[in-house]
Design an enzyme around this catalytic site. Structure first.
Site, mmCIF file in Angstrom:
data_model
loop_
_atom_site.group_PDB
_atom_site.id
_atom_site.type_symbol
_atom_site.label_atom_id
_atom_site.label_comp_id
_atom_site.label_asym_id
_atom_site.label_seq_id
_atom_site.Cartn_x
_atom_site.Cartn_y
_atom_site.Cartn_z
ATOM 1 N N GLU A 120 77.570 49.451 75.968
ATOM 2 C CA GLU A 120 77.665 48.012 75.686
ATOM 3 C C GLU A 120 78.759 47.708 74.665
ATOM 4 O O GLU A 120 79.461 46.696 74.782
ATOM 5 C CB GLU A 120 76.323 47.468 75.192
ATOM 6 C CG GLU A 120 75.146 47.645 76.145
ATOM 7 C CD GLU A 120 75.424 47.156 77.561
ATOM 8 O OE1 GLU A 120 76.214 46.223 77.746
ATOM 9 O OE2 GLU A 120 74.846 47.739 78.497
ATOM 10 N N HIS A 154 83.210 48.105 83.948
ATOM 11 C CA HIS A 154 82.629 49.216 84.695
ATOM 12 C C HIS A 154 83.740 49.910 85.472
ATOM 13 O O HIS A 154 84.578 49.250 86.089
ATOM 14 C CB HIS A 154 81.557 48.720 85.666
ATOM 15 C CG HIS A 154 80.288 48.318 84.991
ATOM 16 N ND1 HIS A 154 79.528 47.249 85.414
ATOM 17 C CD2 HIS A 154 79.635 48.840 83.917
ATOM 18 C CE1 HIS A 154 78.463 47.133 84.637
ATOM 19 N NE2 HIS A 154 78.512 48.086 83.717
#
Length: 431
Positions: free
Chosen positions: A364, A373
Site C-alpha cells: 500500500e 499493480h
C-alpha cells in the site's frame, strides 16, 4: 464362564484404548505443531503470543534459541522441523522508525457523537535504533529486549512466508527459561483495493533541470499510525508498531533512486469500539465483525479532516491498522499517488497485531508512492513460481521471495520528481 468373558472384555478394551492412544500420539507427532510446549497455553497466553483467539488454527513451533554476542553482532541459532538455522543479526542500519518522544494519543468516542483525542503519558526509549536488529538475507526485523542479563527476541522475518517470533509470557518463561520462543505463521491477505487519486501530472521535461535534486534526495515518509486493535496496552501496541514498521522500512531498503525511509510521527490508539468512525461506519450492518475495505478510505477523507487537523499536522499519510475481516478477502486499500494529498493520503491495512499485514503495508505504501499493480504495467508480477513482485495484484502466499519490479522502481523515481511528492523532501518533524 462369566468371569472368563469379563476378563476377555477387559483385555480387549485395554488393547483398544492403547491402539487409540498410539494413533493419537502418531498424529500429534506428525503435525506441524509437534514442538508445542507440554504445558497447555491458557486463553490469555495464547492471545498474548499469537494475538488471536484459540479458535484460530495457527501453525507454530516452540524452539530453543541459542545466541552469541560478537561485538555488535548477534549470532542466533535454532532448529525447526529438523533444519538448522544460523542467523547474523546486526543493529538496524538506519534510525528506528519510532524515535523516542513520538506522540502517542488515545481516541475515545463520546456521547456527544464526536471522537476526542487525548495525550497518552507513555513512551519508551528502549525502542530506539539500538534495540532493533535486522538480517537482510531473510528480511528479519527483531526487537531485542535485555532485562537482568537475559535477551528476549520479538519480531518478524518476511522474505519467505511471514513468520513471527515471540518470547514467552511470564508463567511459561519460569517453566522453560528465556531461551525458548514461539515461531508462528503470520501470513495475511495481499489482495487490496486501489483508487487513482493523483491529480498533479509529472513535471514537464523542460523544468526537470530545476528540480533534478529531487530524484536523489531521500524520500522520508512521515506516517501517522491509527491502531484500531482493542484489548492491547499502549506499551504493547508501541512495541508492535516498532517491529511492524521497521519491517516495512526494511522492504524498501533495495529502493535506491530515490531512497525511501519511514518515520512514525504519531500513534493514535482506539480506546473503545466507535473511536475511529471511518472504520466503525464501514462495518457491515449484518455482521459488525466484518468491514467494507473500500469504504474505510471514503469515510477517512472526512474523518481525518475533522478529527486530526487540530492534533497532528506533521504527517504525509495515515495508516489505519484494524483486525476486522473483509468478506471479499481484501487486506488493504489506498489511493495511488496520494501520499502528499490532504484528501488522498489515507491507507488501510488488516493486521491483528501478529505482523500478518507487513507485506500488504509495503504494497500500500508502494501505491501511495505512485506504484501501480504490475499486472497493469508492462512488467510481469510473477518472475517464476517462487518469486513474485511486491506490487503484484494478488501475490502468492507460497512464494519464497518478493522483489520490486523495474516498472515500480521507475514509477517511484518519476514520482519523486513531481510536485505531488514535494512533502517527502521535507524533513521537518514537530516535537
Amino acid at each position: 464362564m462369566d468371569l472368563f468373558i469379563l476378563t476377555r472384555f477387559i483385555l480387549f478394551l485395554s488393547f483398544f484404548m492403547k491402539s487409540i492412544h498410539c494413533q493419537y500420539s502418531e498424529s500429534q507427532e506428525s503435525g506441524h505443531n509437534r514442538n508445542a510446549p507440554d504445558k497447555e497455553l491458557t486463553t490469555e497466553e495464547f492471545q498474548l503470543i499469537f494475538h488471536q483467539s484459540q479458535t484460530v488454527d495457527i501453525e507454530y513451533d516452540f524452539i530453543n534459541i541459542t545466541t552469541e554476542m560478537i561485538e555488535t553482532e548477534r549470532k542466533v541459532s535454532f532448529t525447526i522441523d529438523g533444519k538448522e538455522y544460523h542467523l547474523s543479526l546486526t543493529p538496524a542500519a538506519s534510525q528506528s522508525v519510532l524515535p523516542y518522544g513520538t506522540k502517542i494519543k488515545s481516541a475515545i468516542w463520546w456521547t456527544d457523537n464526536d471522537t476526542h483525542i487525548h495525550e497518552e503519558d507513555y513512551s519508551d526509549e528502549r525502542w530506539d535504533s539500538r534495540a532493533i536488529y535486522e538480517n537482510l538475507e531473510i528480511m528479519a526485523t527483531i526487537l531485542v529486549r535485555t532485562e537482568n542479563g537475559t535477551s528476549y527476541y520479538d519480531g518478524v522475518f518476511v522474505k519467505y512466508s511471514n513468520e513471527g517470533v515471540r518470547s514467552l509470557p511470564g508463567r511459561l518463561m519460569n517453566i522453560y527459561g528465556a531461551n525458548y520462543h514461539f515461531v508462528y505463521d503470520s501470513n495475511g491477505s495481499v489482495y487490496d483495493v486501489v483508487l487513482n487519486g493523483q491529480d498533479e501530472p509529472a513535471v514537464p521535461a523542460d523544468m526537470a533541470s530545476k528540480i533534478i535534486f529531487y530524484s536523489e534526495t531521500p524520500c522520508t515518509c512521515r506516517l501517522l499510525i491509527i491502531q484500531d486493535l482493542l484489548m492491547k496496552t499502549s506499551r504493547r501496541l508501541s512495541s508492535i508498531s516498532t517491529i511492524f514498521w521497521n519491517a516495512v522500512n526494511l522492504r524498501f531498503r533495495p529502493v535506491q533512486h530515490p531512497k525511501v525511509n519511514i518515520i512514525i510521527t504519531g500513534i493514535v490508539i482506539a480506546k473503545n469500539e466507535a473511536a475511529f468512525q471511518h472504520v466503525y461506519r464501514a462495518r457491515y450492518s449484518k455482521n459488525s465483525k466484518l468491514v467494507h475495505t473500500g469504504r474505510v478510505i471514503d469515510n477517512g477523507r472526512y474523518f481525518f479532516g475533522t478529527n486530526f487537523d487540530p492534533y497532528y499536522d506533521n504527517y504525509d499519510a495515515s495508516f489505519t491498522m484494524a483486525s476486522m475481516d473483509d468478506p471479499t478477502g481484501k487486506g488493504g486499500a489506498t489511493v495511488i499517488g496520494g501520499i502528499c494529498s490532504s484528501s488522498n493520503n489515507i491507507a488501510y491495512i488488516r493486521d491483528v497485531g501478529s505482523y500478518s499485514g507487513v507485506k500488504v503495508a509495503t504494497h500500500e505504501l508502494g501505491h501511495l508512492l505512485n506504484g501501480q499493480h504490475d499486472s497493469d504495467t508492462t512488467c510481469s508480477e510473477k518472475i517464476n513460481d517462487n518469486i513474485y513482485t511486491i506490487m503484484a495484484k494478488q501475490g502468492s502466499t507460497k512464494a519464497s521471495k518478493f522483489v520490486w519490479s523495474s516498472c515500480t522502481l521507475t514509477a517511484f523515481a518519476n514520482f519523486s520528481k513531481t510536485t505531488s511528492a514535494a512533502c517527502l523532501k521535507d524533513t521537518y518533524r514537530k516535537q
